[in-house]
Enzyme design. Structure first.
Site, PDB file in Angstrom:
ATOM      1  N   GLU A 213      -3.660  -5.311   2.162  1.00 51.45           N
ATOM      2  CA  GLU A 213      -3.716  -3.955   2.733  1.00 51.45           C
ATOM      3  C   GLU A 213      -3.469  -3.982   4.240  1.00 51.45           C
ATOM      4  O   GLU A 213      -2.805  -3.109   4.781  1.00 51.45           O
ATOM      5  CB  GLU A 213      -5.072  -3.300   2.428  1.00 51.45           C
ATOM      6  CG  GLU A 213      -5.254  -2.912   0.973  1.00 51.45           C
ATOM      7  CD  GLU A 213      -4.234  -1.878   0.501  1.00 51.45           C
ATOM      8  OE1 GLU A 213      -3.700  -1.131   1.323  1.00 51.45           O
ATOM      9  OE2 GLU A 213      -3.960  -1.842  -0.719  1.00 51.45           O
TER      10      GLU A 213
ATOM     11  N   GLN B   5       1.834  -1.974   8.468  1.00 47.02           N
ATOM     12  CA  GLN B   5       3.011  -1.728   9.303  1.00 47.02           C
ATOM     13  C   GLN B   5       4.220  -2.504   8.810  1.00 47.02           C
ATOM     14  O   GLN B   5       5.184  -2.668   9.541  1.00 47.02           O
ATOM     15  CB  GLN B   5       2.737  -2.162  10.762  1.00 47.02           C
ATOM     16  CG  GLN B   5       1.497  -1.581  11.367  1.00 47.02           C
ATOM     17  CD  GLN B   5       1.673  -0.142  11.796  1.00 47.02           C
ATOM     18  OE1 GLN B   5       2.787   0.371  11.818  1.00 47.02           O
ATOM     19  NE2 GLN B   5       0.585   0.515  12.141  1.00 47.02           N
TER      20      GLN B   5
ATOM     21  N   LEU C  84       5.306 -10.872  12.202  1.00 46.73           N
ATOM     22  CA  LEU C  84       4.911  -9.649  11.492  1.00 46.73           C
ATOM     23  C   LEU C  84       4.659  -8.489  12.448  1.00 46.73           C
ATOM     24  O   LEU C  84       4.693  -7.336  12.052  1.00 46.73           O
ATOM     25  CB  LEU C  84       3.614  -9.887  10.700  1.00 46.73           C
ATOM     26  CG  LEU C  84       3.726 -10.340   9.259  1.00 46.73           C
ATOM     27  CD1 LEU C  84       2.332 -10.496   8.660  1.00 46.73           C
ATOM     28  CD2 LEU C  84       4.515  -9.346   8.422  1.00 46.73           C
TER      29      LEU C  84
ATOM     30  N   TYR D  99      -8.597   4.664   5.145  1.00 40.99           N
ATOM     31  CA  TYR D  99      -7.598   4.309   4.124  1.00 40.99           C
ATOM     32  C   TYR D  99      -7.876   2.915   3.551  1.00 40.99           C
ATOM     33  O   TYR D  99      -7.944   2.722   2.335  1.00 40.99           O
ATOM     34  CB  TYR D  99      -6.180   4.360   4.724  1.00 40.99           C
ATOM     35  CG  TYR D  99      -5.183   3.736   3.793  1.00 40.99           C
ATOM     36  CD1 TYR D  99      -4.657   4.466   2.743  1.00 40.99           C
ATOM     37  CD2 TYR D  99      -4.828   2.390   3.912  1.00 40.99           C
ATOM     38  CE1 TYR D  99      -3.790   3.891   1.840  1.00 40.99           C
ATOM     39  CE2 TYR D  99      -3.971   1.796   3.013  1.00 40.99           C
ATOM     40  CZ  TYR D  99      -3.447   2.550   1.985  1.00 40.99           C
ATOM     41  OH  TYR D  99      -2.612   1.972   1.081  1.00 40.99           O
TER      42      TYR D  99
ATOM     43  N   ASP E 253      -2.685   7.874   3.043  1.00 40.35           N
ATOM     44  CA  ASP E 253      -1.875   7.351   4.144  1.00 40.35           C
ATOM     45  C   ASP E 253      -0.593   8.174   4.176  1.00 40.35           C
ATOM     46  O   ASP E 253      -0.477   9.175   3.452  1.00 40.35           O
ATOM     47  CB  ASP E 253      -1.591   5.849   3.965  1.00 40.35           C
ATOM     48  CG  ASP E 253      -0.689   5.569   2.776  1.00 40.35           C
ATOM     49  OD1 ASP E 253      -0.473   6.493   1.943  1.00 40.35           O
ATOM     50  OD2 ASP E 253      -0.171   4.453   2.662  1.00 40.35           O
TER      51      ASP E 253
END
Ligand code: SF4
Length: 374
Positions: free
Chosen positions: A40, A45, A83, A123, A141
């Site tokens: 998650e 992103q 990332l 979320y 989201d």
């Protein structure tokens, strides 16, 4: 939004579709809260395809919450390197340490306890607790909000606070109390695979009969566009030293003092990671960079370094559009600088670095190999 019998049909059709067509993703083969939590956070992103190799490598290196809590932060940032949004990795470790210290190494199953962990908001808490513990918490989201906005033909900026609260209420009403984990994943899956931002595939949609936007022919124009923050142009000049063995020099992660953060964008833009000597410039980049190096390394006065400009690169971080101006500086011996480290220019990944720093390295390396051949 839907009456009782419609709601029953809606849930049945969406869950049936999800169970038949869901993508086989690594984090869907487990109920381990650590693994689901990690997925998650990575997916916040990052796209699924990009996240999978990172997810698998990260778990090999940090197989459980205790391993993550005990690891040097530098190792975690290195595993996260590429990332982006590195505060996610830093918070992940802080949360792991709290889980070990306060919850005996077990991910907490109460919403309030989950929300108290760094990096976990509504979320993420709802996603983890519903999937792992079957808690009746609906996720909301951007993906899910888009689906709900289209189902109800809701116009306006979805992130506007009252509208977002209404969307959350709708998400709560739609949630299937019998299977909250699958339900949340089904809503996310619909948003990710069929009810996509552009060109939603309404003909394949399992709940198309309930969709107001489709009936009105406005599915593609919802959600309405948000007012974007104006783009800020930033130019960064970076010094890439290269010695005869192809070694270069990186500076340690900048300290995030308020003064420095307001004076230029560098600490934020290098994601508080290892980086080339870098300066935000408005004009005369090479002269300013040289002055910066002199200040940084007083010994520089003794050397006649030539700053050779190499190919520019572009980079973007949230609202900032960045022009990178790397300068290659050939030296026989790398200068000494307190805290700096030496790494091969052809592979700087031995230290945690941001994508911006990788782009600078690539541009300098390309120029260095052209110079070497000529
Ligand atoms: S019918 Fe189309 S717009 Fe409506 S929920 Fe399904 S995919 Fe989205």
């Amino acid at each position: 939004m839907l009456n009782g019998s419609e709601l029953g049909t809606f849930r049945k059709q969406l869950l049936g579709w999800f169970r038949q067509f869901r993508r086989d993703l690594p984090w869907r083969r487990t109920t381990d809260p650590y693994r689901i939590w990690l997925s998650e956070i990575m997916l916040q992103q990052t796209r699924v395809a990009a996240a999978i190799p990172y997810y698998e490598r990260f778990l090999e290196r940090f197989p459980d919450v205790r391993a993550l809590a005990a690891a040097p932060q530098e190792d975690i940032l290195r595993a996260w390197s590429g990332l982006g949004y590195y505060s996610r990795a830093r918070n992940l470790q802080k949360a792991a340490q709290q889980i070990v210290a306060k919850h005996g190494g077990q991910f907490p199953n109460r919403r309030e306890d989950a929300l108290a962990l760094p990096g976990i908001g509504n979320y993420t808490a709802a996603a983890i607790l519903s999937i792992v513990f079957g808690e009746k918490l609906a996720v909301l989201d951007g993906n899910v909000a888009r689906v709900i906005a289209r189902l109800g033909a809701i116009r306006g900026d979805l992130r506007e606070s009252t509208r977002w609260q209404k969307l959350q209420k709708t998400a709560d009403c739609l949630l299937d109390p019998e299977s909250p984990g699958d339900w949340n994943q089904a809503m996310m899956e619909l948003g990710a695979t069929l009810c996509t931002p552009k060109s939603p595939q309404c003909l394949l949609c399992p709940v198309a009969q309930f969709c107001q936007a489709r009936k009105l022919g406005i599915a593609e124009s919802l959600p309405e566009k948000r007012k974007k923050r104006a783009t800020v142009e930033v130019t960064l000049a970076a010094a890439v030293f290269a010695d005869e063995k192809g070694q270069t020099l990186l500076l340690p992660p900048p300290r995030n003092t308020k003064e420095r953060a307001s004076a230029d964008h560098v600490p934020t833009l290098v994601s508080k990671m290892w980086h080339f000597p870098t300066l935000s410039v408005a004009a005369e980049p090479s002269a300013n960079l040289l002055a910066f190096l002199r200040k940084l390394m007083p010994d520089v006065r003794r050397h006649k370094w030539q700053l050779v400009p190499v190919a520019k690169a572009r980079h973007a971080v949230t609202y900032r559009a960045i022009t990178l101006l790397p300068f290659l500086i050939r030296v026989r011996k790398l200068p000494c600088f307190s805290g700096a480290r030496t790494v091969p220019l052809s592979d700087i990944s031995g230290l945690p670095v941001s994508n911006l720093t990788r782009k600078v390295a690539r541009a300098a390396l390309a120029a260095a190999s052209v110079q070497a051949k000529s």
